[in-house]
Scaffold this active site. Structure first.
Site, mmCIF file in Angstrom:
data_model
loop_
_atom_site.group_PDB
_atom_site.id
_atom_site.type_symbol
_atom_site.label_atom_id
_atom_site.label_comp_id
_atom_site.label_asym_id
_atom_site.label_seq_id
_atom_site.Cartn_x
_atom_site.Cartn_y
_atom_site.Cartn_z
ATOM 1 N N ASP A 17 0.828 -1.203 0.000
ATOM 2 C CA ASP A 17 0.000 0.000 0.000
ATOM 3 C C ASP A 17 0.868 1.260 0.000
ATOM 4 O OD1 ASP A 17 -2.319 1.437 -0.009
ATOM 5 O OD2 ASP A 17 -2.758 1.171 2.115
ATOM 6 N N GLY A 18 0.343 2.306 -0.638
ATOM 7 C CA GLY A 18 0.996 3.615 -0.576
ATOM 8 C C GLY A 18 1.646 4.080 -1.855
ATOM 9 N N TRP A 22 2.665 7.928 -2.359
ATOM 10 C CA TRP A 22 4.099 8.188 -2.558
ATOM 11 C C TRP A 22 4.292 9.135 -3.735
ATOM 12 C CZ3 TRP A 22 7.477 7.515 -6.601
ATOM 13 C CH2 TRP A 22 8.841 7.535 -6.315
ATOM 14 N N ASN A 65 -10.430 -2.947 -6.741
ATOM 15 C CA ASN A 65 -9.637 -2.015 -7.553
ATOM 16 C C ASN A 65 -10.221 -1.796 -8.949
ATOM 17 O OD1 ASN A 65 -6.403 -3.085 -6.205
ATOM 18 N ND2 ASN A 65 -7.765 -1.430 -5.556
ATOM 19 N N TRP A 66 -11.111 -2.694 -9.386
ATOM 20 C CA TRP A 66 -11.759 -2.485 -10.682
ATOM 21 C C TRP A 66 -12.623 -1.227 -10.669
ATOM 22 C CZ3 TRP A 66 -9.815 -4.875 -14.611
ATOM 23 C CH2 TRP A 66 -9.313 -6.176 -14.490
ATOM 24 N N ARG A 68 -11.661 1.654 -9.575
ATOM 25 C CA ARG A 68 -10.833 2.846 -9.719
ATOM 26 C C ARG A 68 -11.040 3.474 -11.096
ATOM 27 N NH1 ARG A 68 -4.920 1.926 -6.778
ATOM 28 N NH2 ARG A 68 -5.759 1.485 -4.705
ATOM 29 N N ARG A 183 1.724 -4.974 6.056
ATOM 30 C CA ARG A 183 1.009 -3.948 5.299
ATOM 31 C C ARG A 183 1.757 -2.633 5.426
ATOM 32 N NH1 ARG A 183 -5.260 -2.633 4.086
ATOM 33 N NH2 ARG A 183 -4.838 -0.808 2.799
ATOM 34 N N LEU A 190 -7.209 -5.401 6.784
ATOM 35 C CA LEU A 190 -6.846 -6.476 5.866
ATOM 36 C C LEU A 190 -7.357 -6.249 4.448
ATOM 37 C CD1 LEU A 190 -7.268 -9.700 8.024
ATOM 38 C CD2 LEU A 190 -5.168 -8.535 7.338
ATOM 39 N N SER A 191 -8.347 -5.387 4.291
ATOM 40 C CA SER A 191 -8.847 -5.037 2.954
ATOM 41 C C SER A 191 -9.202 -6.268 2.120
ATOM 42 C CB SER A 191 -7.834 -4.157 2.212
ATOM 43 O OG SER A 191 -7.675 -2.926 2.869
ATOM 44 N N GLU A 202 0.604 -13.359 12.152
ATOM 45 C CA GLU A 202 1.084 -12.172 12.857
ATOM 46 C C GLU A 202 1.013 -10.990 11.895
ATOM 47 O OE1 GLU A 202 1.828 -12.262 16.026
ATOM 48 O OE2 GLU A 202 1.636 -14.444 16.179
#
Length: 249
Positions: A17-18, A22, A65-66, A68, A183, A190-191, A202
């Site tokens: 992610d990010g 970024w 994500n489809w 987007r 993540r 958890l998306s 963990e």
């Protein structure tokens, strides 16, 4: 950073992610963040392979994500097509596996990645699993459909359905559940990713955007994991007794 190489996680799952944030922080188009994220994938794949990780599962594109913007989806599909370089897999003896609803993936991308999966099947090292057009609810729904069909056909009795039955019908049935989930990007959820499989995983969350996540960050996450006591519902005393018994043997 000093790691205990006898306790490297067998299976690491990552939510990368990010990328967009970024790029935005640098005044760039979001697609530039995804391109830089590919560089991180190559570095982390090589590092995991060298450390002895057996399975690395990367959340590459979710079913959500489809939704987007169409231009970003098209850019991501194009990037997937060009970023999975055969050299990365062959140089590191890595196998590729794909999980997800590939019926929604453009044909040219689907054919390319399935071809690469076939060509790397001869490799004997780490398995990199790409979760593409994937969501855990989709996966569990598909598993339930398969199980229901077997019950209807009489090849499976309802009373014979157990946790192992469900796991065997999931897209991930060829690998163990994740030991460690990482993540990046600062989100703490958890998306819709490996929900069934992460029952005793963990979770390691960090603020670092994925393009800035390097081998040193991976080692820090593994060191954190190695300091965790994995009880699986048992008490600390029970875990200690089991460890002592295994040591004596």
């Amino acid at each position: 950073m000093q790691l205990d190489h006898s306790r490297i996680p067998s299976h690491i799952a990552i939510i990368m992610d990010g990328n967009g944030r970024w790029a935005k922080a640098r005044g760039m188009n979001r697609s530039m963040g995804h391109q830089q994220g590919v560089v991180a994938v190559r570095e982390i794949t090589t590092a995991c392979s060298n450390l002895g990780v057996k399975f690395l599962t990367l959340y590459t594109f979710s079913t959500e994500n489809w939704n987007r913007p169409a231009d970003e989806v098209a850019a991501l599909m194009s990037l997937i097509l060009t970023s999975l370089e055969e050299e990365l897999f062959m140089n590191n003896n890595v196998r590729l596996r794909i999980i997800g609803d590939l019926s929604r993936v453009p044909e040219v991308v689907r054919k390319s990645i399935l071809g690469l999966q076939q060509r790397t099947s001869v490799n004997t090292g780490m398995t990199m699993v790409i979760a593409l057009s994937y969501s855990s609810r989709w996966e569990i729904t598909e598993a339930m459909k398969q199980i229901a069909s077997e019950v209807k056909n009489g090849t499976l009795q309802p009373n014979d359905i157990n946790e192992q039955t469900i796991s065997a019908h999931l897209a991930t049935n060829f690998m163990p559940d994740p030991d460690l989930l990482i993540r990046t990007g600062g989100e703490v959820r958890l998306s819709n990713y490996l929900l069934w499989q992460c029952a005793y995983t963990e979770f390691y969350f960090c603020d670092t955007f994925w393009p800035d996540f390097h081998e040193a960050d991976l080692c820090h996450a593994i060191a954190w994991y190695q300091n965790r006591e994995r009880r699986f519902g048992k008490t600390s005393e029970q875990v200690t007794n089991i460890d002592n018994t295994q040591t004596d043997e």
